[in-house]
Design an enzyme around this catalytic site. Structure first.
Site, short mmCIF file in Angstrom:
data_model
loop_
_atom_site.label_atom_id
_atom_site.label_comp_id
_atom_site.label_asym_id
_atom_site.label_seq_id
_atom_site.Cartn_x
_atom_site.Cartn_y
_atom_site.Cartn_z
N ASP A 257 0.87 -1.16 0.00
CA ASP A 257 0.00 0.00 0.00
C ASP A 257 0.91 1.23 0.00
O ASP A 257 1.77 1.37 0.89
CB ASP A 257 -0.88 -0.02 1.26
N ASP B 53 -2.90 4.71 -2.35
CA ASP B 53 -3.92 5.35 -1.52
C ASP B 53 -4.32 6.72 -2.08
O ASP B 53 -3.43 7.52 -2.43
CB ASP B 53 -3.33 5.52 -0.11
N HIS C 48 -11.28 -2.43 3.73
CA HIS C 48 -11.11 -2.07 5.14
C HIS C 48 -11.83 -0.77 5.51
O HIS C 48 -11.81 -0.37 6.67
CB HIS C 48 -9.63 -1.96 5.45
O1 TEU Z 1 -9.28 6.05 2.06
C1 TEU Z 1 -9.71 7.19 1.40
C2 TEU Z 1 -10.91 7.79 1.89
O2 TEU Z 1 -11.26 8.82 1.37
C3 TEU Z 1 -11.66 7.13 2.98
O3 TEU Z 1 -11.19 7.57 4.20
C4 TEU Z 1 -13.06 7.44 2.84
O4 TEU Z 1 -13.27 8.79 2.90
C5 TEU Z 1 -13.90 6.84 3.89
O5 TEU Z 1 -13.34 5.68 4.36
C6 TEU Z 1 -15.22 6.53 3.30
O6 TEU Z 1 -15.84 5.55 3.98
C7 TEU Z 1 -7.92 5.77 2.11
C8 TEU Z 1 -7.69 4.55 2.96
O7 TEU Z 1 -8.27 3.44 2.33
C9 TEU Z 1 -8.22 4.81 4.34
O8 TEU Z 1 -8.14 3.69 5.16
C10 TEU Z 1 -7.40 5.96 4.92
O9 TEU Z 1 -7.95 6.32 6.16
C11 TEU Z 1 -7.41 7.17 4.01
O10 TEU Z 1 -7.18 6.85 2.65
C12 TEU Z 1 -6.31 8.12 4.41
O11 TEU Z 1 -5.08 7.56 4.09
#
Ligand code: TEU
Length: 546
Positions: free
Chosen positions: A100, A202, A318
């Site tokens: 990741d 990400d 997740h």
């Molecule tokens: O997720 C991107 C993201 O925008 C999410 O946080 C989303 O807004 C939210 O979960 C909607 O349900 C990525 C990763 O997958 C997440 O785990 C991280 O928290 C986030 O980026 C920041 O790195």
């Protein structure tokens, strides 16, 4: 000359959230040696590559999505030597490890940020996004963080605000700075040279942002940066890349993943997820399931990427609720509905991603008190929403249905204490239903969910029509069933699925009629579709002609 298809067209992917997968040392947190001890489970499933959520050194404000050292492993997860062993052990089972890559932001504990905040003329200052206060002393503009509240935090020492599109402990990196970009590419090459099979990137759609114009996703420099990254790192290497892109449209997906784009293998797109959210309150307010809306988005993507570009196929990850709880029935029809969801997803064109536990039909957890939640996003929104007058009961209902902790409860390996996940106290509660729902029990059944997923992964390796066939949807306005046909040269597969717990009678449209043999089914005895079909609760069948 025909180009041979890349290896990952035939691969089924599996996402591991390391914190919750398998704990080898009893500290209640999953780790890399734990993953290694379970690699045979993935090999048996027929996985081609693992998307490993972040294992880098991190203060864990966002469970590793806040990285303080890109070239080291968090001590709770293990060591670099463990990571090398994971890569090698997975490889010997034909499995690639996809890291990741979290480079839209770092942790505020990364030494770049520690340096950057020392003074305005520090050499690392420009690795982040700093702006003067507005004339009234407030934030430069009203950009909001994805985790709630302003996206700007004030730094006392240097008298400027820094940008963070997520938590304040996740400052955004400044991709406009060529030195920062070079440092990231070097780090990527360092991991690629160690043998990783690629990257999941990400929130990659945010890196071309123009915060002064309040543009975050799909900024003007996004695609030029990705092409530059490709040339500096990925080019000439046989790896797979998947960019998380909440903003992606079908046209955008072709820019990222088109044959000649020179950017990524595919995007991880969310149109089918977001269509199920409330227009005003987003995911925090549950909305009744709308199959017609879901099918429309899925078909739109299948058709738009029919000849170029490549789809990711997923129900869950997740950040999302458990698939069977969201789209199936996690009570009486759990097993059949989990299999139904697997069949309709994996039979589409693209790379399917299994989220850990989905292969045994793990479900959402029903927390009864806010103290049971761990996720920074849920906890932030709890503060914001309750302050805005949302009742605790309503908030709990939203968080239990769509909150990210649903997917983060520990993997259920056995019916024993803590589901066999840890010998200690888990960092988040184990779902009490592990007594019935666990790997050991499901794998012991020849008709288990795991067996059903194994079959789908095997079919993908064997059948060109499943990998490369065209997609034609049927019965798009039907509120209870999903139907489509895949076709490649002389081979044809018809898929028909009932998304309800009732018996549904369908007039089979001519194009869907088929006879041959069921290659993926959750009830016995249907090898043809013709005339009318009476579908049993959550029945799904994929029939290969001939
Ligand atoms: O997720 C991107 C993201 O925008 C999410 O946080 C989303 O807004 C939210 O979960 C909607 O349900 C990525 C990763 O997958 C997440 O785990 C991280 O928290 C986030 O980026 C920041 O790195």
């Amino acid at each position: 000359m025909t180009q041979t298809a890349p290896w990952w067209h035939a691969a089924t992917a599996y996402q591991i959230y390391p914190r919750s997968f398998c704990d080898s040392d009893g500290d209640g947190i999953g780790d890399i040696p734990g993953i290694i001890s379970r690699l045979d489970h993935l090999a048996d499933l027929g996985i081609g590559f693992v998307w490993l959520s972040p294992v880098y050194r991190s203060p864990m404000a966002d469970n590793g999505y806040d990285i303080s050292d890109y070239r080291d492993i968090a001590p709770e997860f293990g060591t670099l030597a463990d990571m090398d062993r994971l890569i090698a052990e997975a490889k010997s089972r034909g499995i690639g490890i996809v890291m990741d890559l979290v480079v839209n932001h770092s942790s505020d504990e990364h030494h770049w940020f520690q340096e950057a905040r020392r003074s305005r003329d520090n050499p690392y200052r420009d690795y982040y996004v700093w702006r003067d206060p507005a004339p009234n002393g407030g934030a430069p503009n009203d950009l909001q963080s994805n985790f709630g509240g302003p996206a700007w935090s004030y730094d006392e020492r240097t008298g400027q605000y820094y940008l963070h599109l997520f938590d304040r402990r996740q400052p955004d990196l400044n991709w406009q700075n060529p030195e920062l970009r070079r440092a990231i590419y070097e780090m990527m090459n360092w991991w690629l040279d160690r043998g990783v099979a690629g990257f999941r990137m990400d929130v990659i759609d945010l890196i071309g942002k123009d915060p002064d114009a309040s543009i975050t996703a799909d900024g003007p420099d996004l695609h030029p940066f990705l092409r530059e990254m490709h040339d500096a790192t990925l080019k000439g290497r046989d790896v797979v890349t998947v960019g998380e892109a909440w903003s992606a449209t079908t046209e955008g997906a072709l820019l990222y993943s088109g044959r000649d784009a020179g950017e990524l293998s595919m995007v991880f797109q969310f149109a089918h997820i977001v269509q199920g959210w409330d227009e005003v309150h987003g995911k925090w307010k549950p909305k009744p399931f709308d199959l017609v809306g879901l099918k429309q988005v899925l078909a739109e993507w299948q058709l738009a990427l029919a000849d170029d570009g490549w789809n990711s196929l997923f129900w869950s990850n997740h950040d999302l609720p458990r698939a069977v709880s969201k789209y199936g029935d996690d009570g009486r029809f759990r097993v059949v509905s989990a299999k139904m969801l697997a069949t309709v997803l994996h039979m589409m064109k693209g790379t399917p991603y299994i989220y850990q536990g989905e292969e045994i039909g793990m479900t959402n957890i029903a927390f009864t008190d806010i103290s049971q939640f761990r996720d920074i996003e849920t906890l932030n929104f709890h503060k914001i929403q309750t302050a805005a007058g949302v009742t605790p009961g309503d908030f709990l209902a939203g968080a239990n249905s769509n909150g990210r902790d649903n997917a983060r409860t520990p993997m259920q390996w056995t019916d024993g204490p803590q589901a066999g996940f840890t010998s200690g106290e888990p960092w988040i509660e184990v779902n009490p239903n592990h007594r019935e729902i666990n790997v050991a029990a499901d794998r012991a059944r020849p008709d288990g969910i795991f067996a059903h997923y194994c079959e789908l992964a095997r079919l993908r390796r064997e059948l060109a029509v499943m990998r490369e066939g065209s997609f034609t949807p049927y019965l798009q306005d039907h509120p209870k069933v999903m139907a489509y046909v895949r076709q490649h040269e002389d081979a044809r597969i018809a898929v028909l699925a009932n998304f309800t717990g009732e018996v549904v009678t369908v007039d089979v449209p001519r194009g869907l009629a088929i006879s041959g043999r069921a290659i993926s089914a959750n009830y016995p005895g249907r090898d043809a579709l013709d005339g009318t079909a009476e579908l049993r609760p959550f029945e799904a069948v994929a029939i290969l002609e001939g």
